[in-house]
Write an enzyme that holds these catalytic residues in place. Structure first.
Site, PDB file in Angstrom:
ATOM      1  N   ASP A  95      42.833  -4.377  -1.017  1.00 33.13           N
ATOM      2  CA  ASP A  95      41.912  -3.492  -0.294  1.00 33.13           C
ATOM      3  C   ASP A  95      41.451  -4.214   0.980  1.00 33.13           C
ATOM      4  OD1 ASP A  95      39.707  -2.072   0.606  1.00 33.13           O
ATOM      5  OD2 ASP A  95      38.892  -1.702  -1.396  1.00 33.13           O
ATOM      6  N   HIS A 147      52.908 -12.955  24.249  1.00 33.36           N
ATOM      7  CA  HIS A 147      52.638 -11.649  23.657  1.00 33.36           C
ATOM      8  C   HIS A 147      53.447 -10.553  24.336  1.00 33.36           C
ATOM      9  CE1 HIS A 147      50.138  -8.998  21.240  1.00 33.36           C
ATOM     10  NE2 HIS A 147      50.095  -8.191  22.292  1.00 33.36           N
ATOM     11  N   GLU A 206      51.650  -5.322  14.992  1.00 31.90           N
ATOM     12  CA  GLU A 206      51.410  -6.011  16.276  1.00 31.90           C
ATOM     13  C   GLU A 206      52.423  -7.140  16.503  1.00 31.90           C
ATOM     14  OE1 GLU A 206      47.299  -7.068  16.954  1.00 31.90           O
ATOM     15  OE2 GLU A 206      47.848  -8.479  18.522  1.00 31.90           O
ATOM     16  N   LYS A 232      38.747 -11.170  15.391  1.00 33.38           N
ATOM     17  CA  LYS A 232      39.853 -10.197  15.276  1.00 33.38           C
ATOM     18  C   LYS A 232      41.173 -10.960  15.173  1.00 33.38           C
ATOM     19  CE  LYS A 232      43.175  -7.242  16.774  1.00 33.38           C
ATOM     20  NZ  LYS A 232      44.562  -7.597  17.119  1.00 33.38           N
TER      21      LYS A 232
HETATM   22  P1  NDP Z   1      41.668  -2.089 -11.831  1.00 33.32           P
HETATM   23  O1  NDP Z   1      40.754  -0.992 -12.129  1.00 33.32           O
HETATM   24  O2  NDP Z   1      43.128  -1.770 -11.825  1.00 33.32           O
HETATM   25  O3  NDP Z   1      41.325  -3.262 -12.846  1.00 33.32           O
HETATM   26  C1  NDP Z   1      42.133  -4.374 -13.003  1.00 33.32           C
HETATM   27  C2  NDP Z   1      42.633  -4.407 -14.418  1.00 33.32           C
HETATM   28  O4  NDP Z   1      43.745  -5.282 -14.512  1.00 33.32           O
HETATM   29  C3  NDP Z   1      41.625  -4.986 -15.356  1.00 33.32           C
HETATM   30  O5  NDP Z   1      40.753  -4.020 -15.778  1.00 33.32           O
HETATM   31  C4  NDP Z   1      42.474  -5.554 -16.478  1.00 33.32           C
HETATM   32  O6  NDP Z   1      42.585  -4.539 -17.464  1.00 33.32           O
HETATM   33  C5  NDP Z   1      43.843  -5.756 -15.843  1.00 33.32           C
HETATM   34  N1  NDP Z   1      44.226  -7.173 -15.811  1.00 33.32           N
HETATM   35  C6  NDP Z   1      45.414  -7.676 -16.204  1.00 33.32           C
HETATM   36  N2  NDP Z   1      45.451  -9.007 -16.030  1.00 33.32           N
HETATM   37  C7  NDP Z   1      44.256  -9.377 -15.521  1.00 33.32           C
HETATM   38  C8  NDP Z   1      43.709 -10.624 -15.107  1.00 33.32           C
HETATM   39  N3  NDP Z   1      44.388 -11.776 -15.200  1.00 33.32           N
HETATM   40  N4  NDP Z   1      42.462 -10.639 -14.565  1.00 33.32           N
HETATM   41  C9  NDP Z   1      41.762  -9.494 -14.436  1.00 33.32           C
HETATM   42  N5  NDP Z   1      42.231  -8.277 -14.819  1.00 33.32           N
HETATM   43  C10 NDP Z   1      43.473  -8.212 -15.357  1.00 33.32           C
HETATM   44  O7  NDP Z   1      41.377  -2.764 -10.421  1.00 33.32           O
HETATM   45  P2  NDP Z   1      40.045  -3.406  -9.848  1.00 33.32           P
HETATM   46  O8  NDP Z   1      38.904  -3.276 -10.783  1.00 33.32           O
HETATM   47  O9  NDP Z   1      40.413  -4.753  -9.372  1.00 33.32           O
HETATM   48  O10 NDP Z   1      39.740  -2.448  -8.616  1.00 33.32           O
HETATM   49  C11 NDP Z   1      40.450  -2.563  -7.412  1.00 33.32           C
HETATM   50  C12 NDP Z   1      40.605  -1.188  -6.788  1.00 33.32           C
HETATM   51  O11 NDP Z   1      39.348  -0.565  -6.602  1.00 33.32           O
HETATM   52  C13 NDP Z   1      41.226  -1.274  -5.419  1.00 33.32           C
HETATM   53  O12 NDP Z   1      42.287  -0.348  -5.354  1.00 33.32           O
HETATM   54  C14 NDP Z   1      40.103  -0.839  -4.484  1.00 33.32           C
HETATM   55  O13 NDP Z   1      40.609  -0.214  -3.337  1.00 33.32           O
HETATM   56  C15 NDP Z   1      39.308   0.092  -5.328  1.00 33.32           C
HETATM   57  N6  NDP Z   1      37.912   0.298  -4.995  1.00 33.32           N
HETATM   58  C16 NDP Z   1      37.259  -0.415  -4.023  1.00 33.32           C
HETATM   59  C17 NDP Z   1      35.936  -0.188  -3.751  1.00 33.32           C
HETATM   60  C18 NDP Z   1      35.238  -1.015  -2.704  1.00 33.32           C
HETATM   61  O14 NDP Z   1      34.081  -0.768  -2.378  1.00 33.32           O
HETATM   62  N7  NDP Z   1      35.850  -2.023  -2.141  1.00 33.32           N
HETATM   63  C19 NDP Z   1      35.175   0.835  -4.488  1.00 33.32           C
HETATM   64  C20 NDP Z   1      35.928   1.468  -5.525  1.00 33.32           C
HETATM   65  C21 NDP Z   1      37.241   1.222  -5.761  1.00 33.32           C
HETATM   66  P3  NDP Z   1      42.739  -4.896 -18.989  1.00 33.32           P
HETATM   67  O15 NDP Z   1      41.956  -6.144 -19.244  1.00 33.32           O
HETATM   68  O16 NDP Z   1      42.196  -3.696 -19.700  1.00 33.32           O
HETATM   69  O17 NDP Z   1      44.210  -5.095 -19.180  1.00 33.32           O
END
Ligand code: NDP
Length: 429
Positions: free
Chosen positions: A285, A383, A82, A269
């Site tokens: 997301d 705009h 936009e 919005k």
């Molecule tokens: P991930 O599954 O990729 O988990 C994040 C991973 O990053 C952690 O498990 C951790 O793994 C690692 N990590 C590294 N550094 C850090 C830190 N400083 N803090 C936290 N974690 C860290 O992603 P999310 O669990 O965040 O899930 C997000 C995704 O899920 C998005 O793509 C979203 O679209 C999708 N989603 C959304 C839904 C919704 O309803 N909104 C439903 C289902 C999915 P480790 O500790 O093992 O290294």
């Protein structure tokens, strides 16, 4: 970064802007090449991100400038189609920095996982059993995702509610368990879902009921970020409009949105115009953020304004925005999408909490930009002038002809594709 003030940035070519980024932000040559690539997100990577891939869908990526937040300078990457949003954000960024900048804060990053239990023989007894076993449930949830505990997060608390206790319908009566999980710098959907799924067998055993849903809630009202700005009226003066008139118009426009859902939806919005582009550019997301933000705007029973605007004792305009902000700096597609990685480098935030604060500051700026235009010249003047370039392109103009046709459309005050087609034909005869 020394400053986010880059005067005349808008007058430079795309290549010159990229070169400036290299100098100011330490982006590598590879980053600059990636920004310039036609297929920065390769089909191979895209094919691993989602299903049935046939290509990618590029969006313009611009920079919101001039942002000073808690004394730190931010250049804000914004992915949006936009016109006028990035210009408006940068304009207000400049106004607010002259008033001392935005102040922001954020809660701990506590997200909510929900477990739905149906068919409990005794709802109250089932609830009591879950509460009595709170510590064990939390321990088990953390055992399902030990790495987040090692990072200083994990499940911290739980609550249980009974829904529709008085109902005669077995479909309506249910027990809802909320697990509160600190997801550190991740948005946390997968972390949360893994934890709540792992608890299902134990919850069924304790409640004698059946678990159906086990998933996060996007109403992340324990993961909030808040931005504030205080602006002396003289900084709001616009053309013939005094600062006081603009200030009072903004407060009155806010009261309109606070009392009328028809207005509030459009008001909000405009706020999401600032928020979504950063959420998208940083690989987050945006559906989750959108859903949470609008739910939060209804938390008092009626959908209303996400922002508040008022006048303080000194006559300053005071703006405030508080929203759930379930975003991450790791996880999901953040480290997969090559442009999202660069956006994080440009933004230079250290944590998800800091990212959330920048996002609400830009949302507040965008709201102020829209309200300031609405209570003065109206939204169309600025705009449509910017929109005229898209109209020229839609009419088939290319290269230099885009600016020629768009300027003519503005001059003629006829910013329509039909008129633009006539001009393109005329100029290409
Ligand atoms: P991930 O599954 O990729 O988990 C994040 C991973 O990053 C952690 O498990 C951790 O793994 C690692 N990590 C590294 N550094 C850090 C830190 N400083 N803090 C936290 N974690 C860290 O992603 P999310 O669990 O965040 O899930 C997000 C995704 O899920 C998005 O793509 C979203 O679209 C999708 N989603 C959304 C839904 C919704 O309803 N909104 C439903 C289902 C999915 P480790 O500790 O093992 O290294």
């Amino acid at each position: 970064m020394e400053t986010s003030r880059i005067p005349g940035f808008y007058k430079k070519s795309v290549e010159e802007r990229r070169d400036l980024l290299r100098d100011m932000h330490g982006l590598t040559d590879q980053d600059i090449n990636t920004l310039a690539e036609k297929e920065a997100l390769s089909p191979d990577t895209a094919d691993k991100m989602i299903e049935n891939v046939i290509g990618t869908f590029p969006l313009p990526l611009g920079l919101g400038l001039n942002f000073l937040i808690n004394g730190k300078e931010y250049v804000v990457p914004m992915a949006i189609e936009e016109p006028s949003v990035v210009a408006s954000a940068s304009h207000i960024g400049k106004v607010v920095r002259e008033a001392g900048g935005f102040t922001t804060e954020a809660t701990d990053r506590v997200m909510i996982g929900q477990i739905q239990v149906v068919g409990c023989p005794d709802l109250q007894q089932a609830k009591d059993k879950l509460v009595a076993k709170k510590d064990v449930l939390i321990e088990n949830a953390n055992a399902a995702y030990p790495s987040i505990v090692a990072r200083g997060g994990g499940a911290e608390d739980l609550e249980v509610r009974i829904l529709n206790e008085e109902s005669n319908s077995a479909y309506q009566q249910m027990l809802i368990l909320h697990l509160y999980i600190n997801t550190c710098d991740a948005m946390g959907a997968n972390i949360i879902n893994t934890m709540v799924e792992s608890l299902a067998p134990m919850v069924e055993e304790l409640t004698q009921g059946k678990v159906y849903l086990r998933i996060l809630s996007n109403f992340a009202d324990k993961c909030l970020a808040r931005a504030k700005c205080v602006i002396p009226p003289e900084l709001l003066r616009t053309g013939d409009f005094s600062g006081e008139v603009v200030r009072d118009g903004i407060v009155s426009a806010y009261e309109f949105a606070a009392s009328d859902p028809y207005r509030a939806v459009t008001h909000n919005k405009g706020i999401m115009n600032g928020i979504d582009p950063i959420v998208i550019a940083t690989g987050n997301d945006w559906r989750a953020v959108e859903a949470g933000a609008h739910a939060y705007a209804s938390r008092n029973g009626q959908y209303g304004s996400m922002t508040t605007w008022s006048v303080d004792k000194s006559g300053n305009l005071v703006g405030d925005l508080e929203l759930p902000m379930s975003v991450g700096t790791v996880g999901g597609s953040i480290r997969v999408h090559p442009i999202a990685k660069i956006a994080h480098n440009i933004l230079n935030v250290e944590s998800a909490q800091e990212l959330a604060q920048v996002i609400v500051a830009v949302g507040l700026a965008q709201n102020l930009g829209a309200l300031k235009a609405l209570v003065t010249d109206g939204i169309q003047k600025g705009h449509m002038a910017l929109h005229s370039r898209s109209v020229a392109i839609a009419a088939g103009a290319t290269g230099e002809l885009i600016d020629i046709v768009s300027e003519k459309l503005v001059e003629m005050k006829e910013i329509r594709v039909g008129k633009a087609k006539e001009l393109v034909e005329e100029y290409t005869k």
